[in-house]
Write a protein that holds these residues in place. Structure first.
Motif, PDB file in Angstrom:
ATOM      1  N   ILE A 539       0.867  -1.170   0.000  1.00 15.36           N
ATOM      2  CA  ILE A 539       0.000   0.000   0.000  1.00 15.36           C
ATOM      3  C   ILE A 539       0.905   1.222   0.000  1.00 15.36           C
ATOM      4  CG2 ILE A 539      -1.658   1.317   1.368  1.00 15.36           C
ATOM      5  CD1 ILE A 539      -2.973  -1.251   2.095  1.00 15.36           C
ATOM      6  N   VAL A 540       0.683   2.088  -0.986  1.00 20.34           N
ATOM      7  CA  VAL A 540       1.571   3.249  -1.088  1.00 20.34           C
ATOM      8  C   VAL A 540       0.867   4.530  -0.643  1.00 20.34           C
ATOM      9  CG1 VAL A 540       3.083   2.294  -2.851  1.00 20.34           C
ATOM     10  CG2 VAL A 540       1.021   3.540  -3.539  1.00 20.34           C
ATOM     11  N   GLU A 541      -0.467   4.474  -0.612  1.00 26.46           N
ATOM     12  CA  GLU A 541      -1.178   5.638  -0.103  1.00 26.46           C
ATOM     13  C   GLU A 541      -2.547   5.193   0.384  1.00 26.46           C
ATOM     14  OE1 GLU A 541      -1.389   8.995  -2.685  1.00 26.46           O
ATOM     15  OE2 GLU A 541      -2.219  10.277  -1.115  1.00 26.46           O
ATOM     16  N   HIS A 542      -3.003   5.806   1.460  1.00 25.68           N
ATOM     17  CA  HIS A 542      -4.282   5.429   2.040  1.00 25.68           C
ATOM     18  C   HIS A 542      -4.867   6.636   2.757  1.00 25.68           C
ATOM     19  CE1 HIS A 542      -6.649   2.939   5.260  1.00 25.68           C
ATOM     20  NE2 HIS A 542      -7.429   3.405   4.324  1.00 25.68           N
ATOM     21  N   GLY A 543      -6.128   6.919   2.475  1.00 23.83           N
ATOM     22  CA  GLY A 543      -6.733   8.056   3.153  1.00 23.83           C
ATOM     23  C   GLY A 543      -8.178   8.224   2.733  1.00 23.83           C
ATOM     24  N   PRO A 544      -8.839   9.234   3.289  1.00 29.23           N
ATOM     25  CA  PRO A 544     -10.229   9.512   2.920  1.00 29.23           C
ATOM     26  C   PRO A 544     -10.328   9.804   1.428  1.00 29.23           C
ATOM     27  CG  PRO A 544      -9.583  10.783   4.837  1.00 29.23           C
ATOM     28  CD  PRO A 544      -8.347  10.156   4.314  1.00 29.23           C
ATOM     29  N   THR A 545     -11.424   9.371   0.814  1.00 26.63           N
ATOM     30  CA  THR A 545     -11.555   9.462  -0.632  1.00 26.63           C
ATOM     31  C   THR A 545     -11.358  10.881  -1.158  1.00 26.63           C
ATOM     32  OG1 THR A 545     -13.085   7.627  -0.564  1.00 26.63           O
ATOM     33  CG2 THR A 545     -13.087   8.944  -2.562  1.00 26.63           C
ATOM     34  N   ARG A 546     -12.025  11.822  -0.527  1.00 22.81           N
ATOM     35  CA  ARG A 546     -11.946  13.203  -1.012  1.00 22.81           C
ATOM     36  C   ARG A 546     -10.505  13.688  -1.081  1.00 22.81           C
ATOM     37  NH1 ARG A 546     -15.738  13.836  -3.452  1.00 22.81           N
ATOM     38  NH2 ARG A 546     -14.155  14.594  -4.876  1.00 22.81           N
ATOM     39  N   LEU A 547      -9.769  13.395   0.012  1.00 25.74           N
ATOM     40  CA  LEU A 547      -8.387  13.847   0.043  1.00 25.74           C
ATOM     41  C   LEU A 547      -7.561  13.199  -1.065  1.00 25.74           C
ATOM     42  CD1 LEU A 547      -7.323  13.995   3.780  1.00 25.74           C
ATOM     43  CD2 LEU A 547      -6.945  15.731   2.028  1.00 25.74           C
ATOM     44  N   ILE A 548      -7.758  11.919  -1.215  1.00 24.27           N
ATOM     45  CA  ILE A 548      -6.970  11.182  -2.216  1.00 24.27           C
ATOM     46  C   ILE A 548      -7.262  11.719  -3.617  1.00 24.27           C
ATOM     47  CG2 ILE A 548      -6.614   8.915  -3.284  1.00 24.27           C
ATOM     48  CD1 ILE A 548      -5.536   8.683  -0.606  1.00 24.27           C
ATOM     49  N   ILE A 549      -8.533  11.962  -3.882  1.00 25.38           N
ATOM     50  CA  ILE A 549      -8.901  12.408  -5.220  1.00 25.38           C
ATOM     51  C   ILE A 549      -8.469  13.857  -5.474  1.00 25.38           C
ATOM     52  CG2 ILE A 549     -10.850  12.830  -6.790  1.00 25.38           C
ATOM     53  CD1 ILE A 549     -10.326   9.897  -6.306  1.00 25.38           C
ATOM     54  N   ASP A 550      -8.751  14.680  -4.500  1.00 25.80           N
ATOM     55  CA  ASP A 550      -8.459  16.100  -4.720  1.00 25.80           C
ATOM     56  C   ASP A 550      -6.981  16.417  -4.566  1.00 25.80           C
ATOM     57  OD1 ASP A 550     -11.107  16.405  -5.090  1.00 25.80           O
ATOM     58  OD2 ASP A 550     -11.540  17.194  -3.074  1.00 25.80           O
ATOM     59  N   ASN A 551      -6.336  15.636  -3.727  1.00 25.60           N
ATOM     60  CA  ASN A 551      -4.975  16.011  -3.410  1.00 25.60           C
ATOM     61  C   ASN A 551      -4.099  14.778  -3.246  1.00 25.60           C
ATOM     62  OD1 ASN A 551      -2.812  17.511  -2.741  1.00 25.60           O
ATOM     63  ND2 ASN A 551      -3.518  18.069  -0.676  1.00 25.60           N
ATOM     64  N   PRO A 552      -3.871  14.046  -4.304  1.00 22.18           N
ATOM     65  CA  PRO A 552      -3.082  12.817  -4.195  1.00 22.18           C
ATOM     66  C   PRO A 552      -1.648  13.125  -3.805  1.00 22.18           C
ATOM     67  CG  PRO A 552      -3.469  13.367  -6.501  1.00 22.18           C
ATOM     68  CD  PRO A 552      -4.265  14.343  -5.705  1.00 22.18           C
ATOM     69  N   SER A 553      -1.124  12.329  -2.880  1.00 20.12           N
ATOM     70  CA  SER A 553       0.231  12.581  -2.405  1.00 20.12           C
ATOM     71  C   SER A 553       1.258  11.784  -3.168  1.00 20.12           C
ATOM     72  CB  SER A 553       0.347  12.194  -0.930  1.00 20.12           C
ATOM     73  OG  SER A 553      -0.194  13.183  -0.137  1.00 20.12           O
ATOM     74  N   HIS A 554       0.914  10.546  -3.436  1.00 19.76           N
ATOM     75  CA  HIS A 554       1.903   9.672  -4.072  1.00 19.76           C
ATOM     76  C   HIS A 554       1.864   9.882  -5.591  1.00 19.76           C
ATOM     77  CE1 HIS A 554       4.159   6.079  -5.093  1.00 19.76           C
ATOM     78  NE2 HIS A 554       4.487   5.967  -3.805  1.00 19.76           N
ATOM     79  N   PRO A 555       3.009   9.964  -6.188  1.00 18.39           N
ATOM     80  CA  PRO A 555       3.028  10.177  -7.642  1.00 18.39           C
ATOM     81  C   PRO A 555       2.256   9.094  -8.403  1.00 18.39           C
ATOM     82  CG  PRO A 555       5.209  10.461  -6.732  1.00 18.39           C
ATOM     83  CD  PRO A 555       4.355   9.975  -5.611  1.00 18.39           C
ATOM     84  N   TYR A 556       2.236   7.867  -7.855  1.00 16.64           N
ATOM     85  CA  TYR A 556       1.514   6.787  -8.531  1.00 16.64           C
ATOM     86  C   TYR A 556       0.008   7.044  -8.495  1.00 16.64           C
ATOM     87  CZ  TYR A 556      -0.357   2.153  -9.528  1.00 16.64           C
ATOM     88  OH  TYR A 556      -1.073   1.119 -10.054  1.00 16.64           O
ATOM     89  N   THR A 557      -0.486   7.543  -7.360  1.00 15.24           N
ATOM     90  CA  THR A 557      -1.913   7.864  -7.263  1.00 15.24           C
ATOM     91  C   THR A 557      -2.278   8.917  -8.306  1.00 15.24           C
ATOM     92  OG1 THR A 557      -1.630   7.542  -4.900  1.00 15.24           O
ATOM     93  CG2 THR A 557      -3.741   8.421  -5.619  1.00 15.24           C
ATOM     94  N   ARG A 558      -1.410   9.874  -8.446  1.00 12.33           N
ATOM     95  CA  ARG A 558      -1.657  10.918  -9.449  1.00 12.33           C
ATOM     96  C   ARG A 558      -1.726  10.311 -10.842  1.00 12.33           C
ATOM     97  NH1 ARG A 558       1.739  16.308  -8.930  1.00 12.33           N
ATOM     98  NH2 ARG A 558      -0.081  17.011 -10.105  1.00 12.33           N
ATOM     99  N   GLY A 559      -0.784   9.405 -11.082  1.00  9.98           N
ATOM    100  CA  GLY A 559      -0.777   8.752 -12.387  1.00  9.98           C
ATOM    101  C   GLY A 559      -2.071   7.987 -12.625  1.00  9.98           C
ATOM    102  N   LEU A 560      -2.540   7.269 -11.582  1.00 10.72           N
ATOM    103  CA  LEU A 560      -3.779   6.509 -11.707  1.00 10.72           C
ATOM    104  C   LEU A 560      -4.951   7.428 -12.022  1.00 10.72           C
ATOM    105  CD1 LEU A 560      -3.975   3.829  -8.866  1.00 10.72           C
ATOM    106  CD2 LEU A 560      -3.883   3.446 -11.326  1.00 10.72           C
TER     107      LEU A 560
END
Lengths: 632, 322
Positions: A539-560
């Motif tokens: 697991i490279v990033e985990h958090g509330p949905t809104r935060l993940i979508i609006d403000n992804p921290s991990h570069p991979y999440t951004r890529g996704l």
């Protein structure tokens, strides 16, 4: 071209140890019989038909196996019988296989009407009962070795013809033959270059196999009195023993047993040799140790379910889960050090590319992983029941009760042979509670399957309906946790949305914790309360949905996020550059580093740990301190 | 429709082969109608008389027509040995073969399928390897050898069952008759089961192995079903290939019965064929063979008809295509 037919031939033919041992035994047994046949005249002074002694002599002296009712030497008959049996079998097998080969090649080459006529003859020949047919044929063809060979080969050619036929079709599929034909290459050349080399190994295997049957049929015919009286085979010996009631005298021991055993030894030898040769001829026939379901050990452990109740009220607590795939070259990590919780009534989305380990995680969580997957570590609790994931037995009693699972390919997770209502009732019965059919009906209604369809077979339902049935079956015992692996894959967009709505609704109305697994982040974002992102088994990033979508921290999440086009606005598909990680050779530092746009020197030296950053958010990235810099 | 045509063709071939064989075989057709002792000493005039009587002096086409019309009335010529219609001889004997093959089919199926499913479910286990070895041995031992050994041990040495025949002497009735019949059935039955259990076992085993890889089993386990319940799911689907091989194996069983009946002097069609081979009673051999072949073809046909009933998916696609 990897699929060139001659490449298949050139592949190294390594026999498995089993085939080697069995083939060795087969060769030894056959060698013994062949030696007896070849050296028969040297091993015995008597001719098999000569009255060399008194009738019914007991074994001993110059008559090793005694004599029969008219004083013929039985040992001599046994040795010479080997000659007859083996000769007949070998010649008929060779003729039958060559004939079958010719028919198959001709059918494959001519195609069209000739082909269907030839294969029709094969089918008709195979439709007859073997032995009855040969009995009738040899009745009219006379009782000689030549007639026997003729009869046997005229019946036995059809089976090899069918085997060769399927091989010819495979070669034709490769397309070389058709191309060569179109180029005007001569038929003989085409057959010689493209077909025969591929078929020869199989022909060898078939000769052994047909010889196996031929030995048995020859013996049966001779036993029925249809053998050559001048050349007595083993079956012929048994015929005379039977007609002269050897069973009623002591002579059975040396009159019936030796030829019977000789036949058995020969046939076992041919069968074992045939097994080895077949593996050699077609290595693809060999299937490795496949997945075995329901091993005995786990079934036994089931008897004493070890369920410990903890005070934890979360639907799922998962700590330190690691799964590897065992391989001859070492263990390949599929899931590493995963910690993940699902609170009661929450939907947690687990997202990652295919191969990221999310399905392996789900299967391991339920104790449904198959070899070569192996859980190295992992514990936690499901709906308050403590589980040690290294031992399947601790999860097994919870499946269908505390935790429901909708596996990947849920479309095929229903048994095609049973009506859907029955399958949901069966699932309801697992709980041991009353009124399984009532509860099943209630749950089917809840997932909106019209009662008229309850008695349908799975294949009669649409994909969306099947998925609903699978969900109903998973939830019928009201578990606290539902694990759903790609529940919307293979469905059209509208149906995907209704399934998601259904899950969200069930989540609310039943207070269900849901672990929702998908590769589709925007889709997960529609329903999930939290998102966990997986990459290369972690697991490279985990958090509330809104935060993940609006403000992804991990570069991979951004890529996704960027790799899925927005539903509105300019549709531009941008995949994540680079190849998915090779789990067999992960880099020393961050697994994502080779593809990361923000890669840093530090990324190559040490793997970033999953660390709590802010607001329940966990990120595994050396740049996570610099989250704002990354934000859009 | 296609299936029906195929079986009609097979039947026609069998009937025609039966007609053609004595006419194509070396020697005079008349020789095949008479007992061997007589055949050599028949005068030329009698020969001609016989030819006329059986219309063998007419053209082959005409003979074929007569043959077909006789056959349609169930008329199968006259036994050279007994001078009785072949049909009557067959009817006397067929019951015993039906009893033997029918019960062997049932028992071999039950044993082969249950062992095969077990073996396939736990492939590679000690029991699987043991069962495979046993089946290899059973398949490799000629049935007449197995039969002779059983006869020797249980009839001759132990005296538990009679050495030959199918029913007790006249006078027995009711339970004694049934008991006597069973007693005489046991050994031929065991022999035939040993001879024919192999293919059923192997198909059941491999069908089960391929089912163990199916997704619906994972689904069943996910729903909390336990070992035996999950296996039942797999068995239901593995039954399909098994049902095919069971009915098809009637063919090899009928062949096996010929040999087994001979060993035990069991008065079925097989024994009748053997006796006729020894006595060179050709019309009987032909009649018995034709009956056996046609029953096997019929069994295969039934199999093709039954298959859709077992598989709901096939049932649907068939009805959709009609």
């Amino acid at each position: 071209m990897t699929s060139h037919p001659t490449n298949v031939n050139r592949r190294r033919r390594d026999l498995s140890p089993t085939a080697r041992v069995l083939g060795g035994i087969g060769v030894a047994l056959l060698g013994l019989v062949i030696a007896a046949a070849v050296f028969a005249p040297r091993l015995t002074p008597y001719s098999p038909r000569e009255r060399s002694g008194l009738p019914y002599l007991r074994p001993g002296g110059s008559h090793l196996l005694g004599t029969n009712d008219i004083g013929q030497d039985l040992f001599s008959q046994l040795l010479h019988g080997a000659r007859v049996s083996l000769t007949v079998a070998a010649i008929s097998a060779a003729i039958a296989v060559v004939l079958g080969l010719a028919v198959a090649v001709l059918a494959g080459y001519r195609r069209g009407r000739a082909e269907s006529a030839l294969m029709g003859i094969v089918d008709i020949t195979l439709a007859f009962p073997f032995l009855v047919l040969v009995v009738v044929l040899s009745t009219f063809l006379g009782r000689s070795v030549a007639a026997m060979v003729l009869v046997l080969s005229s019946v036995l050619w059809a089976r090899p013809a069918r085997v060769f036929r399927s091989q010819v079709l495979k070669v034709i599929e490769y397309g070389h033959m058709t191309t060569a034909q179109a180029m005007g290459v001569s038929p003989i050349r085409i057959v010689g270059v493209h077909l025969l080399p591929r078929l020869v190994p199989i022909a060898v295997a078939q000769i052994v196999r047909v010889a196996n049957i031929a030995v048995l049929i020859e013996a049966a015919l001779a036993f029925l009195g249809l053998g050559d009286v001048g050349r007595i085979s083993w079956g012929g010996m048994l015929y005379f023993a039977n007609t002269h009631n050897a069973v009623l005298t002591d002579a059975w021991l040396w009159w019936i047993v030796p030829p019977g055993l000789a036949l058995t030894v020969t046939i076992v030898g041919l069968a074992l040799l045939g097994y080895a040769i077949e593996e050699w001829a077609d290595p693809r026939l060999v299937t490795g140790a496949g997945p075995v379901i329901g091993r005995r050990a786990s079934a036994r452990r089931l008897a004493s379910p070890e369920v410990t109740v903890t005070s934890d009220t979360r639907a799922l607590v998962l700590t330190d889960l690691s799964v590897v795939y065992r391989s001859p070259h070492g263990d390949v990590p599929a899931v590493s050090d995963v910690d993940l919780d699902v609170a009661t009534g929450r939907i947690v989305g687990l997202v990652g590319e295919s191969g990221s380990g999310k399905s392996t995680l789900a299967l391991a969580l339920l104790g449904l992983h198959r070899p070569p997957a192996r859980v190295v570590s992992g514990q936690g609790s499901i709906a308050g029941h403590a589980v040690a994931l290294t031992r399947r037995a601790t999860v097994e009693p919870l499946r269908g009760r505390a935790v429901g699972f909708v596996p990947q390919n849920a479309m095929s997770s229903l048994n095609p042979a049973y009506r859907v209502l029955r399958q949901v009732i069966e699932a309801a019965e697992v709980s041991g509670l009353d009124d399984a059919s009532g509860r099943a009906a209630e749950m089917l209604e809840r997932v909106q399957i019209p009662p008229a369809r309850w008695s349908a077979f799975p294949h009669e339902l649409s994909g969306g309906m099947r998925q609903r049935v699978a969900i109903a079956a998973a939830l019928v015992n009201r578990p606290s946790l539902l694990v759903a692996d790609e529940p919307t894959s293979g469905l059209d967009v509208t149906t995907q949305l209704t399934i998601l709505e259904l899950l969200a609704d069930l989540n609310r109305s039943l207070g269900l914790g849901v672990l929702l697994i998908s590769h589709d982040l925007p889709m997960l974002a529609r329903v999930a309360d939290e998102i966990a992102v997986m990459y290369a088994g972690r697991i490279v990033e985990h958090g509330p949905t809104r935060l993940i979508i609006d403000n992804p921290s991990h570069p991979y999440t951004r890529g996704l996020l960027q790799s899925f086009p927005p539903l509105r606005g300019p549709r531009e598909l941008r995949g994540i550059p680079g190849d998915p990680p090779d789990l067999r050779a992960l880099p020393v530092g961050c697994s994502f580093a080779p593809r990361c746009a923000f890669v840093h020197d530090r990324c190559h030296t040490a793997r970033p740990e999953l660390a709590v950053v802010t607001d329940n958010r966990r990120v595994a990235c050396v740049l996570s301190d610099a989250v704002p810099e990354l934000s859009r | 429709m296609f299936t029906l045509a195929r079986y009609a063709l097979v039947t026609l071939v069998a009937i025609t082969l039966n007609f053609a064989l004595p006419r194509m075989a070396p020697g005079n057709v008349v020789d095949y109608l008479l007992p061997p002792e007589v055949a050599g000493s028949v005068s030329e005039a009698d020969r001609q008389g016989l030819l006329r009587q059986f219309q063998l002096d007419k053209s082959v086409a005409h003979q074929y027509g007569v043959y077909l019309s006789n056959l349609s009335r169930g008329d199968l010529m006259v036994s050279a040995r007994y001078g009785r219609p072949v049909r009557d001889l067959l009817l006397e004997r067929v019951g015993w073969t039906v009893l033997l093959v029918g019960s062997a089919l049932l028992i071999a199926t039950v044993i082969g399928v249950s062992l095969g499913f077990r073996s396939g479910w736990r492939r590679g286990g000690a029991r699987d390897v043991g069962a495979l070895g046993a089946v290899l041995l059973a398949d490799s031992t000629p049935p007449f050898f197995v039969g002779s050994m059983l006869l020797l041990v249980f009839s001759v040495k132990l005296g538990w069952v009679p050495t030959f025949g199918a029913r007790p002497w006249e006078g027995a009735s009711g339970l004694a008759l049934a008991g006597g019949i069973l007693q005489r059935l046991v050994l031929p039955l065991v022999t035939l089961v040993i001879a024919s259990v192999g293919p059923v076992f192997l198909v059941a085993r491999s069908a089960m192995i391929s089912e163990t890889r199916e997704d619906y089993l994972l689904g069943a386990q996910a729903r909390g079903l336990k070992g035996r319940q999950v296996r039942r799911h797999a068995q239901r689907n593995a039954m399909l290939p098994v049902s095919t091989v069971v009915l098809v194996s009637i063919g090899s069983m009928v062949g096996g019965a010929t040999v087994v009946e001979t060993v035990f002097s069991y008065p079925g069609l097989g024994r009748l064929m053997y006796e006729s081979i020894v006595a060179r009673d050709y019309p009987v051999i032909q009649g018995a063979a034709l009956l056996l072949v046609l029953s096997v073809v019929a069994a295969n046909f039934v199999n093709d008809l039954l298959y859709p009933l077992l598989d709901p998916r096939v049932r649907r696609s068939r009805s959709a295509s009609q």
